[in-house]
Write an enzyme that holds these catalytic residues in place. Sequence first.
Site, PDB file in Angstrom:
ATOM      1  N   SER A  65      59.486  64.715  33.771  1.00 12.97           N
ATOM      2  CA  SER A  65      60.136  64.924  35.075  1.00 12.97           C
ATOM      3  C   SER A  65      61.562  65.455  34.918  1.00 12.97           C
ATOM      4  CB  SER A  65      60.180  63.611  35.859  1.00 12.97           C
ATOM      5  OG  SER A  65      58.885  63.119  36.081  1.00 12.97           O
TER       6      SER A  65
HETATM    7  N1  SAM Z   1      57.197  59.580  33.404  1.00 12.07           N
HETATM    8  C1  SAM Z   1      56.856  60.729  32.611  1.00 12.07           C
HETATM    9  C2  SAM Z   1      57.899  61.056  31.593  1.00 12.07           C
HETATM   10  O1  SAM Z   1      58.912  60.345  31.494  1.00 12.07           O
HETATM   11  O2  SAM Z   1      57.679  62.026  30.853  1.00 12.07           O
HETATM   12  C3  SAM Z   1      56.534  61.945  33.454  1.00 12.07           C
HETATM   13  C4  SAM Z   1      55.293  61.752  34.179  1.00 12.07           C
HETATM   14  S1  SAM Z   1      54.404  63.198  34.612  1.00 12.07           S
HETATM   15  C5  SAM Z   1      55.364  63.845  35.907  1.00 12.07           C
HETATM   16  C6  SAM Z   1      53.033  62.395  35.404  1.00 12.07           C
HETATM   17  C7  SAM Z   1      52.108  61.680  34.424  1.00 12.07           C
HETATM   18  O3  SAM Z   1      51.195  60.881  35.161  1.00 12.07           O
HETATM   19  C8  SAM Z   1      51.276  62.627  33.591  1.00 12.07           C
HETATM   20  O4  SAM Z   1      51.465  62.373  32.229  1.00 12.07           O
HETATM   21  C9  SAM Z   1      49.841  62.310  34.009  1.00 12.07           C
HETATM   22  O5  SAM Z   1      48.902  62.462  32.966  1.00 12.07           O
HETATM   23  C10 SAM Z   1      49.991  60.877  34.451  1.00 12.07           C
HETATM   24  N2  SAM Z   1      48.945  60.378  35.349  1.00 12.07           N
HETATM   25  C11 SAM Z   1      48.353  61.007  36.391  1.00 12.07           C
HETATM   26  N3  SAM Z   1      47.456  60.201  36.980  1.00 12.07           N
HETATM   27  C12 SAM Z   1      47.472  59.028  36.298  1.00 12.07           C
HETATM   28  C13 SAM Z   1      46.746  57.798  36.407  1.00 12.07           C
HETATM   29  N4  SAM Z   1      45.824  57.603  37.343  1.00 12.07           N
HETATM   30  N5  SAM Z   1      47.028  56.828  35.527  1.00 12.07           N
HETATM   31  C14 SAM Z   1      47.954  57.001  34.548  1.00 12.07           C
HETATM   32  N6  SAM Z   1      48.666  58.138  34.390  1.00 12.07           N
HETATM   33  C15 SAM Z   1      48.425  59.137  35.259  1.00 12.07           C
END
Ligand code: SAM
Length: 219
Positions: A65
């Site tokens: 992000s």
């Molecule tokens: N917090 C992260 C960082 O510090 O890099 C950035 C997060 S990224 C914007 C969103 C993440 O949510 C992705 O890695 C995606 O694979 C994950 N994601 C999406 N749906 C999810 C779910 N149902 N359970 C767990 N992770 C999920």
Amino acid sequence: MYKDEYRHKGMRRQLVNKLRQKGIKDERVLQAIELIPRHWFLDSAFLEHAYQDKAFPIDEGQTISQPYTVAYQTELLQVTPGMRVLEIGTGSGYQACILAAMGAKVFTIEYHDKLFKKAKQMFTLMGLEKHIQAFCGDGSKGLPQYAPFDRILITAAAPGIPKELKNQLAIGGRLVAPVGDQHTQRMHCIVRKSEDTFEEIVGDFFKFVPLLGKYGWKK
Ligand code: SAM
């Protein structure tokens, strides 16, 4: 390879100043951002991008992000040392490290196995593995076996906030999540006032990758 030299620290200080100008006030959040080397979470070829205030692609079509978004969500969470914090969407692991640097006991869950494995390595590299428990699976259902949580943070765009997750909040706990369609979302902050009373505040507009899984968007 994982160096954190004077110039990196200087770039971080500049980023923190930018975040302050953009309205981030919580000094504990800013201190954590100044402490954690964000460039370690990106491929080393992309150092120049690490301290720009923008999201950046990681594996599996996901993103780390934007620093402003990390700061905004973390400020809304109001984390204090010792709190149990659940993060849904580990991604690169950067946000989890920010929370751990603020003294939280972090539980983080990632949907994609490749990202989960890489993030786990990062937690060890950062020396934060004792403060962060990482899981691979569908975080849209939370982690009921570890509930209640003082804080829950969703870092992917949710179509709504599942009741199952709200029920994993401790009384007095806060949940922060971007809610909307797959193009734009608004940041929602929910406070659990009692067993069955929740207060909800709606904040600014953001753009996140979609939440997947049972309570997310279908692929
Ligand atoms: N917090 C992260 C960082 O510090 O890099 C950035 C997060 S990224 C914007 C969103 C993440 O949510 C992705 O890695 C995606 O694979 C994950 N994601 C999406 N749906 C999810 C779910 N149902 N359970 C767990 N992770 C999920």
